[in-house]
Enzyme design. Structure first.
Site, PDB file in Angstrom:
ATOM      1  N   TYR A 140      27.695  37.660  -2.897  1.00  0.00           N
ATOM      2  CA  TYR A 140      28.261  36.075  -2.682  1.00  0.00           C
ATOM      3  C   TYR A 140      29.548  36.251  -2.056  1.00  0.00           C
ATOM      4  O   TYR A 140      30.524  37.079  -2.576  1.00  0.00           O
ATOM      5  CB  TYR A 140      28.412  35.393  -4.014  1.00  0.00           C
ATOM      6  CG  TYR A 140      28.893  34.205  -4.072  1.00  0.00           C
ATOM      7  CD1 TYR A 140      28.398  33.146  -3.094  1.00  0.00           C
ATOM      8  CD2 TYR A 140      29.981  33.713  -4.867  1.00  0.00           C
ATOM      9  CE1 TYR A 140      29.010  31.789  -3.245  1.00  0.00           C
ATOM     10  CE2 TYR A 140      30.681  32.559  -4.761  1.00  0.00           C
ATOM     11  CZ  TYR A 140      30.015  31.543  -4.114  1.00  0.00           C
ATOM     12  OH  TYR A 140      30.851  30.352  -3.832  1.00  0.00           O
ATOM     13  N   ASN A 181      33.029  45.680   5.505  1.00  0.00           N
ATOM     14  CA  ASN A 181      31.621  45.974   5.058  1.00  0.00           C
ATOM     15  C   ASN A 181      31.553  45.565   3.561  1.00  0.00           C
ATOM     16  O   ASN A 181      32.531  46.105   2.578  1.00  0.00           O
ATOM     17  CB  ASN A 181      31.250  47.552   5.179  1.00  0.00           C
ATOM     18  CG  ASN A 181      29.819  47.788   4.778  1.00  0.00           C
ATOM     19  OD1 ASN A 181      29.235  47.173   3.805  1.00  0.00           O
ATOM     20  ND2 ASN A 181      29.106  48.527   5.819  1.00  0.00           N
ATOM     21  N   ARG A 207       0.644  -1.296   0.061  1.00  0.00           N
ATOM     22  CA  ARG A 207      -0.018  -0.069   0.062  1.00  0.00           C
ATOM     23  C   ARG A 207       0.973   1.333   0.066  1.00  0.00           C
ATOM     24  O   ARG A 207       0.282   2.477  -0.206  1.00  0.00           O
ATOM     25  CB  ARG A 207      -0.717   0.021   1.225  1.00  0.00           C
ATOM     26  CG  ARG A 207      -1.946  -0.743   0.969  1.00  0.00           C
ATOM     27  CD  ARG A 207      -3.142  -0.566   1.899  1.00  0.00           C
ATOM     28  NE  ARG A 207      -2.802  -1.241   3.059  1.00  0.00           N
ATOM     29  CZ  ARG A 207      -3.328  -1.173   4.465  1.00  0.00           C
ATOM     30  NH1 ARG A 207      -4.100   0.108   4.547  1.00  0.00           N
ATOM     31  NH2 ARG A 207      -3.018  -1.666   5.265  1.00  0.00           N
ATOM     32  N   ASN A 253       1.309   1.544   6.828  1.00  0.00           N
ATOM     33  CA  ASN A 253       1.224   0.869   5.838  1.00  0.00           C
ATOM     34  C   ASN A 253       0.866   1.634   4.383  1.00  0.00           C
ATOM     35  O   ASN A 253       0.870   1.243   3.438  1.00  0.00           O
ATOM     36  CB  ASN A 253      -0.176  -0.045   5.968  1.00  0.00           C
ATOM     37  CG  ASN A 253       0.177  -1.165   7.037  1.00  0.00           C
ATOM     38  OD1 ASN A 253       0.903  -1.900   7.003  1.00  0.00           O
ATOM     39  ND2 ASN A 253      -0.511  -0.827   8.053  1.00  0.00           N
ATOM     40  N   GLU A 279      -6.929 -14.179  15.379  1.00  0.00           N
ATOM     41  CA  GLU A 279      -6.820 -13.401  14.073  1.00  0.00           C
ATOM     42  C   GLU A 279      -8.038 -13.042  13.777  1.00  0.00           C
ATOM     43  O   GLU A 279      -8.885 -13.716  14.029  1.00  0.00           O
ATOM     44  CB  GLU A 279      -5.993 -13.811  13.257  1.00  0.00           C
ATOM     45  CG  GLU A 279      -4.283 -14.127  13.512  1.00  0.00           C
ATOM     46  CD  GLU A 279      -3.889 -12.627  13.779  1.00  0.00           C
ATOM     47  OE1 GLU A 279      -3.926 -11.616  13.099  1.00  0.00           O
ATOM     48  OE2 GLU A 279      -3.410 -12.672  15.099  1.00  0.00           O
ATOM     49  N   GLY A 312       4.063 -15.863   6.913  1.00  0.00           N
ATOM     50  CA  GLY A 312       3.283 -15.383   8.267  1.00  0.00           C
ATOM     51  C   GLY A 312       4.438 -15.094   9.148  1.00  0.00           C
ATOM     52  O   GLY A 312       5.837 -15.147   9.253  1.00  0.00           O
ATOM     53  N   THR A 313       3.975 -14.272  10.405  1.00  0.00           N
ATOM     54  CA  THR A 313       4.794 -13.787  11.525  1.00  0.00           C
ATOM     55  C   THR A 313       5.463 -14.855  12.253  1.00  0.00           C
ATOM     56  O   THR A 313       6.866 -14.481  12.540  1.00  0.00           O
ATOM     57  CB  THR A 313       4.135 -12.970  12.457  1.00  0.00           C
ATOM     58  OG1 THR A 313       2.788 -13.644  12.868  1.00  0.00           O
ATOM     59  CG2 THR A 313       3.410 -11.540  11.728  1.00  0.00           C
ATOM     60  N   SER A 321      29.459  48.710  -3.783  1.00  0.00           N
ATOM     61  CA  SER A 321      28.635  47.796  -4.442  1.00  0.00           C
ATOM     62  C   SER A 321      28.927  47.261  -5.940  1.00  0.00           C
ATOM     63  O   SER A 321      29.815  47.990  -6.461  1.00  0.00           O
ATOM     64  CB  SER A 321      27.142  48.569  -4.652  1.00  0.00           C
ATOM     65  OG  SER A 321      26.684  49.020  -3.381  1.00  0.00           O
TER      66      SER A 321
HETATM   67  C1  UD1 Z   1      -0.112  -9.164  13.343  1.00  0.00           C
HETATM   68  C2  UD1 Z   1      -0.580 -10.207  14.436  1.00  0.00           C
HETATM   69  C3  UD1 Z   1      -1.915  -9.367  15.094  1.00  0.00           C
HETATM   70  C4  UD1 Z   1      -1.599  -8.085  15.417  1.00  0.00           C
HETATM   71  C5  UD1 Z   1      -0.993  -7.267  14.579  1.00  0.00           C
HETATM   72  C6  UD1 Z   1      -0.610  -6.026  15.016  1.00  0.00           C
HETATM   73  C7  UD1 Z   1      -0.012 -12.168  13.832  1.00  0.00           C
HETATM   74  C8  UD1 Z   1      -0.344 -13.467  12.946  1.00  0.00           C
HETATM   75  N1  UD1 Z   1      -0.681 -11.431  13.736  1.00  0.00           N
HETATM   76  O1  UD1 Z   1      -1.050  -9.085  12.491  1.00  0.00           O
HETATM   77  O2  UD1 Z   1      -2.545 -10.148  16.077  1.00  0.00           O
HETATM   78  O3  UD1 Z   1      -3.038  -7.606  15.964  1.00  0.00           O
HETATM   79  O4  UD1 Z   1       0.120  -7.885  13.767  1.00  0.00           O
HETATM   80  O5  UD1 Z   1      -0.156  -5.163  13.936  1.00  0.00           O
HETATM   81  O6  UD1 Z   1       1.104 -12.213  14.049  1.00  0.00           O
HETATM   82  N2  UD1 Z   1       5.992  -9.918   8.528  1.00  0.00           N
HETATM   83  C9  UD1 Z   1       7.124 -10.597   8.009  1.00  0.00           C
HETATM   84  N3  UD1 Z   1       7.130 -11.682   7.342  1.00  0.00           N
HETATM   85  C10 UD1 Z   1       5.953 -12.642   7.136  1.00  0.00           C
HETATM   86  C11 UD1 Z   1       4.625 -11.591   7.734  1.00  0.00           C
HETATM   87  C12 UD1 Z   1       4.876 -10.304   8.272  1.00  0.00           C
HETATM   88  O7  UD1 Z   1       8.488 -10.147   8.225  1.00  0.00           O
HETATM   89  O8  UD1 Z   1       5.766 -13.459   6.725  1.00  0.00           O
HETATM   90  C13 UD1 Z   1       6.277  -8.612   9.053  1.00  0.00           C
HETATM   91  C14 UD1 Z   1       5.489  -7.651   8.211  1.00  0.00           C
HETATM   92  O9  UD1 Z   1       6.092  -6.902   7.422  1.00  0.00           O
HETATM   93  C15 UD1 Z   1       5.365  -6.411   9.373  1.00  0.00           C
HETATM   94  C16 UD1 Z   1       5.241  -7.350  10.641  1.00  0.00           C
HETATM   95  O10 UD1 Z   1       5.611  -8.684  10.453  1.00  0.00           O
HETATM   96  O11 UD1 Z   1       6.371  -5.609   9.715  1.00  0.00           O
HETATM   97  C17 UD1 Z   1       3.632  -7.799  10.951  1.00  0.00           C
HETATM   98  O12 UD1 Z   1       3.094  -8.247   9.847  1.00  0.00           O
HETATM   99  P1  UD1 Z   1       1.433  -7.917   9.512  1.00  0.00           P
HETATM  100  O13 UD1 Z   1       1.042  -8.468   8.118  1.00  0.00           O
HETATM  101  O14 UD1 Z   1       1.297  -6.193   9.487  1.00  0.00           O
HETATM  102  O15 UD1 Z   1       0.538  -8.287  10.902  1.00  0.00           O
HETATM  103  P2  UD1 Z   1      -0.597  -9.149  10.728  1.00  0.00           P
HETATM  104  O16 UD1 Z   1      -0.237 -10.474  10.368  1.00  0.00           O
HETATM  105  O17 UD1 Z   1      -1.703  -8.732  10.156  1.00  0.00           O
END
Ligand code: UD1
Ligand code: CA
Length: 465
Positions: free
Chosen positions: A373, A384, A16, A230, A157, A83-84, A412
Site C-alpha cells: 500500500y 524498489n 413496468r 419500458n 393508434e 396523453g401525448t 518486505s
Molecule cells: C405514442 C404514439 C404512437 C407511437 C408510439 C411510439 C400517441 C397518441 N401515440 O404511443 O402513435 O407509435 O408513441 O412509441 O402519441 N407521455 C407524457 N405524458 C402523457 C403521455 C405520455 O409525458 O400524458 C410520455 C411518455 O412518458 C413517453 C412518451 O410520452 O415518454 C410516449 O408515451 P407512450 O405512452 O409511450 O406512447 P403511446 O401513447 O403508447
C-alpha cells in the site's frame, strides 16, 4: 434556418420498470435516459429545450438541473397525464411562434442527431414531418395510414385501428417536426374521443390534412433509434445496442477490441493508434489511452490517462474519481492492481498484484510489485518498494505524507509511519517499522533483534496415565 425548439415528453410513470426511481433517470451507458435526449437536442443547437415532467418531477427536475447547469433547460409540468397531445400542450406557453418544434420522448435515448436533421429537412419549416419505421410486429404502435397515392393521411393508434389498419406495418415512431405556428392551433383542437380517452398528439395529422398542410413521412430502418425503454429487459437491450455501436465506431478507427459484445464505455474514451482491449473491460468517466496501450481482460478503468506503451494486466481496477490517475509511458500495472484518485505514476513504473496506490506520485522506474500500500506518498526514481510494505498515512485523525527519495530500497513487510522521509539511496530492512526519518544512504532496521537458541527442544505431549 428556422430556430429549433425541442420538447421532450417525460411525464409518464414507467410502471413496468418496477422501480422507485423515475424511468427517465435510469441509466444507459452511465447517463440518464433523458440526458441522452437532452444531449442530442444540444448537438442540434436547439434554441429551447423543454422537458415535460409529471411522475417523479421532484426527482427528475433537480437531477437534470444539476447535470445541465450550463444549459438553459426549461420544465413544463403535466399532472395528471392525459396523453401525448396533452403533454405537448403544457409546453405551448414556452414555445415561440417562429420556431420549428421537434417532439421527442425522454425514454427513447438512441435517436441520432443526423436522423433528426433529416427530419428537419423534410419539415423545411413549413410542413408536418413524421419519423416512421416499418415493424414486422407493429402491435401497440400508431399506424401510418396512407391514401392510394401514398400521401400520409392519418395516424391511427393500435387500440383505435380496424383490422385492415392493423395490417399496416409502417408505424409512427413518436417523433415529429412541425412549425410552432401550425402546431399551436392544432393542439388547441385536440379532443379525447378515442379508445383510450387520451389527447393524442398524433391527431394533428388530421388537422394538417384539413388545413391543407402537407404531411411527410421520413422513414428510417434502424429500430434502435426509435426504441423506447419500458422494462429492465428493454433497457439492457438498448444498452447492448449502444455499446455495440460504440465498439464498432472504435474499431473503425483502428482500436482492436477482442470482443465488441464484451466492451462497455460509460463516458468518454479516447484512443490513440494501436490500442488493444481484451474482453470484459468497463471504461467510465473520461479515459484516454495512448499509442499502443494494452488493456487486459476484466479491467474497470475510470477517469484516467494511460500513456503510450503502458500495459494494464487483467483484473486491474483504476478509479481517478475527482483527482484523476495518470499511468506513465511503458508502465506495467497489475494483474489485480488498484489505482485510486491521485495516483500519478511516471514512465516505466511497475505496480504488481494486490498493490494499492492512492494520492501518491511515483517517479520514473519505481516498482511496487507485490501486496503493498502506498497512500499519500512521494516516491522518487528507481525505488524498489518491497512486498507487503505499507505507508501508515493515517493517525486516526489526519493524513500525513511519506517521502521516499530516489534509489531507496524498502524491504518486505515494512511499515513507514508518516510523516517520515527515507533519504536517497537508503535501505530499510525487511519487517521494520520506521517512525523517524532516515539519512541518505543509510541502512535502517527497526525490529526485534533475532536470537537463535541452539538445539532447542519443543515441548512434548505428556504421556497418558
Ligand atoms: C405514442 C404514439 C404512437 C407511437 C408510439 C411510439 C400517441 C397518441 N401515440 O404511443 O402513435 O407509435 O408513441 O412509441 O402519441 N407521455 C407524457 N405524458 C402523457 C403521455 C405520455 O409525458 O400524458 C410520455 C411518455 O412518458 C413517453 C412518451 O410520452 O415518454 C410516449 O408515451 P407512450 O405512452 O409511450 O406512447 P403511446 O401513447 O403508447
Ligand atoms: Ca400511452
Amino acid at each position: 434556418m428556422t430556430a429549433l425548439d425541442v420538447v421532450i415528453m417525460a411525464a409518464g410513470k414507467g410502471t413496468r420498470m418496477k422501480s422507485s426511481m423515475p424511468k427517465v433517470l435510469h441509466q444507459l451507458a452511465g447517463k440518464a435516459l433523458v440526458q441522452h435526449v437532452i444531449d442530442t437536442a444540444r448537438s442540434l443547437k436547439a434554441r429551447n429545450t423543454i422537458v415535460i415532467t409529471g411522475h417523479g418531477a421532484e426527482l427528475v427536475e433537480p437531477a437534470l438541473l444539476a447535470a445541465n447547469a450550463a444549459d438553459h433547460l426549461q420544465f413544463a409540468h403535466q399532472m395528471p397525464q392525459l396523453g401525448t397531445g396533452h403533454a405537448v400542450q403544457q409546453a405551448v406557453p414556452l414555445l415561440p411562434d417562429d420556431g420549428v418544434v421537434v417532439v421527442l420522448s425522454g425514454d427513447v435515448p438512441l435517436t441520432q442527431a443526423d436522423t433528426l436533421k433529416a427530419l428537419l429537412d423534410v419539415c423545411g419549416g413549413k410542413q408536418l414531418a413524421l419519423l416512421t419505421i416499418d415493424f414486422a410486429d407493429p402491435t401497440g404502435y400508431g399506424r401510418i395510414v396512407r391514401s392510394p397515392s401514398g400521401q400520409v393521411h392519418a395516424i391511427v393508434e393500435h387500440k383505435d385501428a380496424n383490422a385492415e389498419q392493423r395490417d399496416i406495418h409502417e408505424v409512427y415512431s413518436g417523433i415529429m417536426a412541425v412549425p410552432a405556428k401550425l402546431l399551436k392551433p392544432w393542439l388547441a383542437r385536440l379532443d379525447n374521443h378515442n379508445a383510450q380517452q387520451e389527447f393524442y398528439l398524433t391527431d394533428v395529422v388530421k388537422f394538417a390534412e384539413a388545413d391543407g398542410v402537407s404531411v411527410v413521412a421520413c422513414k428510417i430502418t434502424d429500430a434502435a433509434q426509435v426504441a423506447g425503454v419500458n422494462s429492465p429487459t428493454q433497457l439492457a437491450e438498448l444498452e447492448r445496442a449502444f455499446q455495440q455501436r460504440q465498439a464498432h465506431a472504435f474499431m473503425a478507427d483502428g482500436v482492436r477490441i477482442m470482443d465488441p459484445a464484451r466492451f462497455d464505455v460509460r463516458g468518454t474514451l479516447t484512443c490513440e493508434q494501436d490500442v488493444e482491449i481484451d474482453v470484459n473491460c468497463i471504461f467510465q468517466g473520461n479515459v484516454s489511452l495512448g499509442q499502443g496501450v494494452k488493456i487486459g481482460a476484466n479491467c474497470v478503468i475510470a477517469n484516467c490517462t494511460i500513456e503510450a506503451g503502458a500495459v494494464i494486466h487483467p483484473f486491474t481496477h483504476i478509479d481517478g474519481e475527482k483527482l484523476g490517475v495518470t499511468v506513465g509511458e511503458g508502465a506495467l500495472i497489475g494483474p489485480f492492481a488498484r489505482l485510486r484518485p491521485g495516483a500519478q505514476l511516471a514512465a516505466e513504473v511497475h505496480i504488481g498484484n494486490f498493490v494499492e496506490v492512492k494520492n501518491s506520485t511515483m517517479a520514473k522506474g519505481s516498482k511496487a510489485n507485490h501486496l503493498a500500500y502506498l497512500g499519500d506518498a512521494t516516491v522518487g526514481e528507481r525505488v524498489n518498494y518491497g512486498a507487503g510494505s505499507i505507508t501508515a498515512n493515517y493517525d486516526g485523525a489526519n493524513k500525513h505524507r511519506t517521502v521516499i527519495e530516489a534509489d531507496v530500497h524498502i524491504g518486505s513487510n515494512c511499515v513507514l509511519v508518516a510523516p517520515v522521509t527515507i533519504g536517497a539511496g537508503g535501505t530499510v530492512g525487511g519487517g521494520s517499522t520506521i517512525t523517524k526519518s532516515t539519512e541518505a544512504g543509510a541502512l535502517s532496521v527497526a525490529r526485534g533483534k533475532q536470537i537463535s537458541i541452539a538445539n532447542y527442544k519443543r515441548p512434548e505431549k505428556k504421556p497418558k496415565v
